[in-house]
Write a protein that holds these residues in place. Sequence first.
Motif, PDB file in Angstrom:
ATOM      1  N   UNK A 135      -1.612 -28.144  17.499  1.00 19.59           N
ATOM      2  CA  UNK A 135      -0.506 -28.472  18.399  1.00 19.59           C
ATOM      3  C   UNK A 135       0.695 -27.553  18.172  1.00 19.59           C
ATOM      4  N   UNK A 136       1.047 -27.351  16.902  1.00 15.86           N
ATOM      5  CA  UNK A 136       2.200 -26.503  16.589  1.00 15.86           C
ATOM      6  C   UNK A 136       1.899 -25.041  16.938  1.00 15.86           C
ATOM      7  N   UNK A 137       0.705 -24.570  16.589  1.00 17.08           N
ATOM      8  CA  UNK A 137       0.371 -23.173  16.863  1.00 17.08           C
ATOM      9  C   UNK A 137       0.096 -22.933  18.341  1.00 17.08           C
ATOM     10  N   UNK A 258      -6.885 -23.636  24.805  1.00 19.92           N
ATOM     11  CA  UNK A 258      -7.899 -23.757  23.759  1.00 19.92           C
ATOM     12  C   UNK A 258      -7.404 -24.549  22.562  1.00 19.92           C
ATOM     13  N   UNK A 259      -6.152 -24.327  22.168  1.00 20.84           N
ATOM     14  CA  UNK A 259      -5.612 -25.040  21.008  1.00 20.84           C
ATOM     15  C   UNK A 259      -5.271 -26.489  21.335  1.00 20.84           C
ATOM     16  N   UNK A 260      -4.799 -26.744  22.553  1.00 20.06           N
ATOM     17  CA  UNK A 260      -4.507 -28.122  22.957  1.00 20.06           C
ATOM     18  C   UNK A 260      -5.797 -28.929  23.050  1.00 20.06           C
ATOM     19  N   UNK A 264      -7.282 -32.225  20.687  1.00 22.35           N
ATOM     20  CA  UNK A 264      -7.765 -33.498  21.228  1.00 22.35           C
ATOM     21  C   UNK A 264      -9.212 -33.786  20.843  1.00 22.35           C
ATOM     22  N   UNK A 265     -10.013 -32.729  20.669  1.00 25.62           N
ATOM     23  CA  UNK A 265     -11.440 -32.906  20.426  1.00 25.62           C
ATOM     24  C   UNK A 265     -11.817 -32.864  18.946  1.00 25.62           C
ATOM     25  N   UNK A 266     -10.889 -32.415  18.111  1.00 29.99           N
ATOM     26  CA  UNK A 266     -11.241 -32.097  16.730  1.00 29.99           C
ATOM     27  C   UNK A 266     -11.774 -33.292  15.955  1.00 29.99           C
ATOM     28  N   UNK A 267     -11.366 -34.515  16.327  1.00 32.89           N
ATOM     29  CA  UNK A 267     -11.837 -35.705  15.617  1.00 32.89           C
ATOM     30  C   UNK A 267     -13.281 -36.040  15.955  1.00 32.89           C
ATOM     31  N   UNK A 268     -13.812 -35.425  17.004  1.00 37.14           N
ATOM     32  CA  UNK A 268     -15.170 -35.732  17.441  1.00 37.14           C
ATOM     33  C   UNK A 268     -16.203 -34.750  16.904  1.00 37.14           C
ATOM     34  N   UNK A 310     -11.409 -15.166  27.089  1.00 39.77           N
ATOM     35  CA  UNK A 310     -11.767 -15.103  25.663  1.00 39.77           C
ATOM     36  C   UNK A 310     -10.767 -15.890  24.823  1.00 39.77           C
ATOM     37  N   UNK A 311      -9.497 -15.912  25.262  1.00 38.92           N
ATOM     38  CA  UNK A 311      -8.469 -16.641  24.519  1.00 38.92           C
ATOM     39  C   UNK A 311      -8.769 -18.119  24.357  1.00 38.92           C
ATOM     40  N   UNK A 312      -9.507 -18.703  25.300  1.00 38.25           N
ATOM     41  CA  UNK A 312      -9.857 -20.124  25.235  1.00 38.25           C
ATOM     42  C   UNK A 312     -10.660 -20.442  23.977  1.00 38.25           C
ATOM     43  N   UNK A 313     -11.482 -19.501  23.550  1.00 39.02           N
ATOM     44  CA  UNK A 313     -12.364 -19.725  22.394  1.00 39.02           C
ATOM     45  C   UNK A 313     -11.894 -18.994  21.133  1.00 39.02           C
ATOM     46  N   UNK A 314     -11.084 -17.937  21.321  1.00 40.53           N
ATOM     47  CA  UNK A 314     -10.577 -17.197  20.163  1.00 40.53           C
ATOM     48  C   UNK A 314      -9.440 -17.949  19.476  1.00 40.53           C
ATOM     49  N   UNK A 315      -8.591 -18.596  20.253  1.00 37.17           N
ATOM     50  CA  UNK A 315      -7.385 -19.220  19.697  1.00 37.17           C
ATOM     51  C   UNK A 315      -7.642 -20.351  18.697  1.00 37.17           C
ATOM     52  N   UNK A 316      -8.704 -21.172  18.843  1.00 34.70           N
ATOM     53  CA  UNK A 316      -8.901 -22.247  17.852  1.00 34.70           C
ATOM     54  C   UNK A 316      -9.353 -21.762  16.474  1.00 34.70           C
ATOM     55  N   UNK A 317      -9.901 -20.549  16.384  1.00 34.18           N
ATOM     56  CA  UNK A 317     -10.498 -20.096  15.125  1.00 34.18           C
ATOM     57  C   UNK A 317      -9.487 -20.096  13.976  1.00 34.18           C
ATOM     58  N   UNK A 318      -8.310 -19.518  14.225  1.00 30.00           N
ATOM     59  CA  UNK A 318      -7.305 -19.360  13.168  1.00 30.00           C
ATOM     60  C   UNK A 318      -6.799 -20.701  12.631  1.00 30.00           C
ATOM     61  N   UNK A 319      -6.324 -21.623  13.478  1.00 34.07           N
ATOM     62  CA  UNK A 319      -5.858 -22.912  12.933  1.00 34.07           C
ATOM     63  C   UNK A 319      -6.971 -23.765  12.346  1.00 34.07           C
ATOM     64  N   UNK A 320      -8.179 -23.694  12.909  1.00 36.51           N
ATOM     65  CA  UNK A 320      -9.292 -24.510  12.388  1.00 36.51           C
ATOM     66  C   UNK A 320      -9.673 -24.065  10.985  1.00 36.51           C
ATOM     67  N   UNK A 321      -9.836 -22.750  10.787  1.00 35.11           N
ATOM     68  CA  UNK A 321     -10.241 -22.255   9.467  1.00 35.11           C
ATOM     69  C   UNK A 321      -9.116 -22.438   8.451  1.00 35.11           C
ATOM     70  N   UNK A 322      -7.854 -22.286   8.901  1.00 37.18           N
ATOM     71  CA  UNK A 322      -6.721 -22.502   8.008  1.00 37.18           C
ATOM     72  C   UNK A 322      -6.611 -23.953   7.568  1.00 37.18           C
ATOM     73  N   UNK A 323      -6.728 -24.878   8.524  1.00 42.58           N
ATOM     74  CA  UNK A 323      -6.572 -26.294   8.203  1.00 42.58           C
ATOM     75  C   UNK A 323      -7.672 -26.770   7.271  1.00 42.58           C
ATOM     76  N   UNK A 324      -8.874 -26.222   7.435  1.00 40.11           N
ATOM     77  CA  UNK A 324      -9.973 -26.605   6.544  1.00 40.11           C
ATOM     78  C   UNK A 324      -9.682 -26.191   5.108  1.00 40.11           C
TER      79      UNK A 324
END
Length: 394
Positions: A135-137, A258-260, A264-268, A310-324
């Motif tokens: 959300x922040x990113x 992509x990040x929004x 919303x979907x990350x809990x699933x 491509x941005x739709x799928x590229x943008x989640x990579x950075x926050x997802x890998x960081x948060x993990x």
Amino acid sequence: MTTKTGNLSLPLKLSFLIFSMVLNCMGIVILQLSEAKITYEKLGFLESFKDLPIAFISLFAVGLISKTGTKKALLTALLTVGICSAVLPFVEVFWFYKLWFAIIGVCFAIGKICIFGIIRNNIADEKSLAKTMNNVEASFMIGIFVVNTGFGWLISSSYSEFWKLGFLSVSLLSFITVFLFSKLDISEPASDGKGLIEGISAMIKLPILLFFLVIFCIVFIEQSFNSWLPSYYKTHLKVNSFFALQATSFMALFSYSGRVVTARLIHRFSLVRYYWICLAFILILLCIISGIQYFYSVQSEILLYLFPVIGLFLSPLYPVINSKMIAGMEREKISLLTSCIVIFSSLGSSVSSIMMSILFGNRMLDWYSLYILATVIVLLTVSSLYFYAAKKNL
């Protein structure tokens, strides 16, 4: 999230928005200065004046922030950005752009470490952390959209010679954010009291080193689009300056979506599975783009619309890998980890821009999509090694 974190949401998002606007105006500067007969070689190294100070200051930012406090450090960074953005429109010499980007880079390094520390200090759950970071990113993507759309309109208008006055709006937004933060009480992230060398030596483990390499590759790919896509559209796909800048705007809009959606979907989904799904779609899109370029037409109009997706799928990579990674790290080490993330991010950005300047300078733009595709394959390989090593070391 606590109520206090909820109150922090707007200032945190505005901070990322501001840093995004000043960092990602590089594409606009490259586009405008290239028309002013500044060579691509010089413009390629202009990125380094932003990224290398980010890497350097990140080594010492943890100690600096612990002495001044997170709130004071963040306010100082935002205030400096505001002042510098107010000065830029009135200076004409090229060397000032180097100084300006260097100062912006230092402010971003300090600001990002502060923001990540604030978020991690209030959230412990891995998926909740991933949701908040997305959300922040996401506001970072809005910053790219706003700066490219706003400057695009200005550059294409009858007042194009005054395009730099657009930075005054960034300055005003910075001062507003400083005011909002000054009214809030922020708890300071804990520190483990270790020195810089001792702290870094504790991170020299295979999974963490592979994680930093993944971060490097992701930012390397992102920068190939963020700073250079407008120039690629104009010089290779033969569109005007306004539409060239809107290419980055639309990519930022898809990235924001992509990040929004991810938030919303990350809990699933499993974070790892979601990461692989996004990476697979990036590979598919780049293969389609490369196929169109080499078997149909290099300047096919459909390419204008495929690249931003491509941005739709590229943008989640950075926050997802960081948060993990951050969720599994002790809170006392978060600031140091964030410093290292910023360092490898800035190195990825700088190296990517230098490589792109070589492609542009030598008129090798036919290889643009294949070059990025090869980098994505490298990211795929490094990510596989990272997840394997992380699982083995649990």
